[in-house]
Design a protein around this motif. Structure first.
Motif, PDB file in Angstrom:
ATOM      1  N   MET A   2      -9.703   3.516 -10.834  1.00  0.00           N
ATOM      2  CA  MET A   2      -9.426   3.307  -9.408  1.00  0.00           C
ATOM      3  C   MET A   2     -10.671   3.553  -8.555  1.00  0.00           C
ATOM      4  O   MET A   2     -10.863   2.878  -7.547  1.00  0.00           O
ATOM      5  CB  MET A   2      -8.283   4.224  -8.945  1.00  0.00           C
ATOM      6  CG  MET A   2      -6.918   3.782  -9.410  1.00  0.00           C
ATOM      7  SD  MET A   2      -6.451   2.174  -8.734  1.00  0.00           S
ATOM      8  CE  MET A   2      -6.403   2.520  -6.989  1.00  0.00           C
ATOM      9  N   ASN A   6     -11.821   0.499  -6.295  1.00  0.00           N
ATOM     10  CA  ASN A   6     -11.941   0.623  -4.846  1.00  0.00           C
ATOM     11  C   ASN A   6     -13.351   0.317  -4.381  1.00  0.00           C
ATOM     12  O   ASN A   6     -13.549  -0.316  -3.351  1.00  0.00           O
ATOM     13  CB  ASN A   6     -11.539   2.022  -4.375  1.00  0.00           C
ATOM     14  CG  ASN A   6     -11.805   2.170  -2.899  1.00  0.00           C
ATOM     15  OD1 ASN A   6     -11.138   1.563  -2.073  1.00  0.00           O
ATOM     16  ND2 ASN A   6     -12.813   2.948  -2.552  1.00  0.00           N
ATOM     17  N   SER A  34     -12.727   0.087   2.390  1.00  0.00           N
ATOM     18  CA  SER A  34     -11.539   0.738   1.857  1.00  0.00           C
ATOM     19  C   SER A  34     -11.931   2.080   1.265  1.00  0.00           C
ATOM     20  O   SER A  34     -13.109   2.341   1.013  1.00  0.00           O
ATOM     21  CB  SER A  34     -10.851  -0.136   0.804  1.00  0.00           C
ATOM     22  OG  SER A  34     -11.650  -0.277  -0.355  1.00  0.00           O
ATOM     23  N   PHE A  36     -10.473   5.335  -1.491  1.00  0.00           N
ATOM     24  CA  PHE A  36      -9.522   5.856  -2.468  1.00  0.00           C
ATOM     25  C   PHE A  36      -9.805   7.334  -2.640  1.00  0.00           C
ATOM     26  O   PHE A  36     -10.955   7.745  -2.743  1.00  0.00           O
ATOM     27  CB  PHE A  36      -9.667   5.137  -3.814  1.00  0.00           C
ATOM     28  CG  PHE A  36      -8.894   5.805  -4.924  1.00  0.00           C
ATOM     29  CD1 PHE A  36      -7.516   5.730  -4.954  1.00  0.00           C
ATOM     30  CD2 PHE A  36      -9.543   6.526  -5.901  1.00  0.00           C
ATOM     31  CE1 PHE A  36      -6.790   6.362  -5.949  1.00  0.00           C
ATOM     32  CE2 PHE A  36      -8.837   7.162  -6.906  1.00  0.00           C
ATOM     33  CZ  PHE A  36      -7.451   7.080  -6.935  1.00  0.00           C
ATOM     34  N   ASN A  37      -8.748   8.129  -2.646  1.00  0.00           N
ATOM     35  CA  ASN A  37      -8.892   9.557  -2.834  1.00  0.00           C
ATOM     36  C   ASN A  37      -7.837  10.038  -3.814  1.00  0.00           C
ATOM     37  O   ASN A  37      -6.651   9.758  -3.636  1.00  0.00           O
ATOM     38  CB  ASN A  37      -8.741  10.298  -1.502  1.00  0.00           C
ATOM     39  CG  ASN A  37      -8.889  11.793  -1.671  1.00  0.00           C
ATOM     40  OD1 ASN A  37      -9.787  12.262  -2.369  1.00  0.00           O
ATOM     41  ND2 ASN A  37      -8.009  12.538  -1.044  1.00  0.00           N
ATOM     42  N   SER A  46      -4.451   8.564  -2.496  1.00  0.00           N
ATOM     43  CA  SER A  46      -4.213   7.647  -1.384  1.00  0.00           C
ATOM     44  C   SER A  46      -5.233   6.513  -1.415  1.00  0.00           C
ATOM     45  O   SER A  46      -6.345   6.671  -1.909  1.00  0.00           O
ATOM     46  CB  SER A  46      -4.289   8.382  -0.046  1.00  0.00           C
ATOM     47  OG  SER A  46      -5.592   8.905   0.153  1.00  0.00           O
ATOM     48  N   PHE A  47      -4.809   5.391  -0.892  1.00  0.00           N
ATOM     49  CA  PHE A  47      -5.665   4.219  -0.714  1.00  0.00           C
ATOM     50  C   PHE A  47      -5.566   3.834   0.745  1.00  0.00           C
ATOM     51  O   PHE A  47      -4.472   3.845   1.331  1.00  0.00           O
ATOM     52  CB  PHE A  47      -5.197   3.055  -1.595  1.00  0.00           C
ATOM     53  CG  PHE A  47      -5.859   1.757  -1.247  1.00  0.00           C
ATOM     54  CD1 PHE A  47      -7.152   1.489  -1.664  1.00  0.00           C
ATOM     55  CD2 PHE A  47      -5.203   0.808  -0.472  1.00  0.00           C
ATOM     56  CE1 PHE A  47      -7.779   0.293  -1.322  1.00  0.00           C
ATOM     57  CE2 PHE A  47      -5.817  -0.378  -0.133  1.00  0.00           C
ATOM     58  CZ  PHE A  47      -7.111  -0.637  -0.560  1.00  0.00           C
ATOM     59  N   TYR A 142      -1.513   0.720  -9.198  1.00  0.00           N
ATOM     60  CA  TYR A 142      -1.504   1.664  -8.090  1.00  0.00           C
ATOM     61  C   TYR A 142      -1.656   1.053  -6.699  1.00  0.00           C
ATOM     62  O   TYR A 142      -1.360   1.727  -5.710  1.00  0.00           O
ATOM     63  CB  TYR A 142      -2.587   2.727  -8.311  1.00  0.00           C
ATOM     64  CG  TYR A 142      -2.316   3.574  -9.526  1.00  0.00           C
ATOM     65  CD1 TYR A 142      -1.220   4.426  -9.568  1.00  0.00           C
ATOM     66  CD2 TYR A 142      -3.129   3.488 -10.650  1.00  0.00           C
ATOM     67  CE1 TYR A 142      -0.955   5.192 -10.694  1.00  0.00           C
ATOM     68  CE2 TYR A 142      -2.872   4.256 -11.777  1.00  0.00           C
ATOM     69  CZ  TYR A 142      -1.784   5.109 -11.793  1.00  0.00           C
ATOM     70  OH  TYR A 142      -1.522   5.855 -12.902  1.00  0.00           O
ATOM     71  N   ILE A 143      -2.120  -0.171  -6.608  1.00  0.00           N
ATOM     72  CA  ILE A 143      -2.203  -0.837  -5.301  1.00  0.00           C
ATOM     73  C   ILE A 143      -1.019  -1.797  -5.216  1.00  0.00           C
ATOM     74  O   ILE A 143      -0.954  -2.772  -5.962  1.00  0.00           O
ATOM     75  CB  ILE A 143      -3.526  -1.618  -5.118  1.00  0.00           C
ATOM     76  CG1 ILE A 143      -4.736  -0.713  -5.321  1.00  0.00           C
ATOM     77  CG2 ILE A 143      -3.559  -2.310  -3.753  1.00  0.00           C
ATOM     78  CD1 ILE A 143      -4.919   0.364  -4.287  1.00  0.00           C
TER      79      ILE A 143
END
Length: 165
Positions: A2, A6, A34, A36-37, A46-47, A142-143
């Motif tokens: 990810m 991202n 964008s 991603f964390n 989170s995205f 995940y997205i």
């Protein structure tokens, strides 16, 4: 997976898909990206994506964003995109470690997280070993484009007034 996904979508600034499409090709935004964390402490992540734009471009920008996500879900990233992203991501990490403020901040947070710089080496090796299949699978998992909440802020009354004239 990810992290690199991202980076290619919107985290790599001017070379990311969102920047190339929305900022450079379509000219709809002054800046787009964008993020991603993934929490270091909890099983959460989170995205997010953001753009700075003129209010009259809101609908076109949203459509372009959704179109880029649809393309990503359908076609994924190419081997060429991934090779370039790995190189760019790794260079940015190396540059970050060469700056005192960045390095001291990282070391400080690593004290709290009980990590060492060896954690960075491990992460970078994992990123380097990723395949297109792994990255694309993670992004698809995940997205979820239909689950993204889009929030717009601005003076849209002026945009409507311009459109009427």
């Amino acid at each position: 997976a990810m992290v690199l996904g991202n980076y290619m979508l919107g985290g790599g600034f001017l070379s990311s898909r969102l920047a190339v499409r929305i900022r450079q090709k379509d000219g709809l935004s002054y800046g787009v990206g964008s993020g991603f964390n993934a929490s270091s402490l909890d099983e959460s992540g989170s995205f997010s994506a953001n753009a700075i734009y003129a209010p009259e471009n809101a609908e076109k920008l949203e459509a372009a964003f959704k179109d880029e996500l649809a393309k990503l879900m359908k076609d994924g990233f190419t081997a060429e995109e991934i090779a370039a992203a790995k190189s760019g991501w790794l260079q940015s990490r190396q540059l970050s470690r060469s700056q005192d403020r960045e390095l001291s901040g990282r070391l400080n947070s690593y004290l709290f997280l009980n990590r060492t710089i060896a954690w960075d080496a491990d992460l970078e090796a994992k990123i380097g070993a990723l395949t297109a299949e792994q990255i694309n699978a993670a992004m698809r998992k995940y997205i979820t484009p239909d689950g993204i909440t889009i929030i717009k802020a601005g003076d849209f009354a002026k945009a409507k007034a311009k459109a009427v004239k």
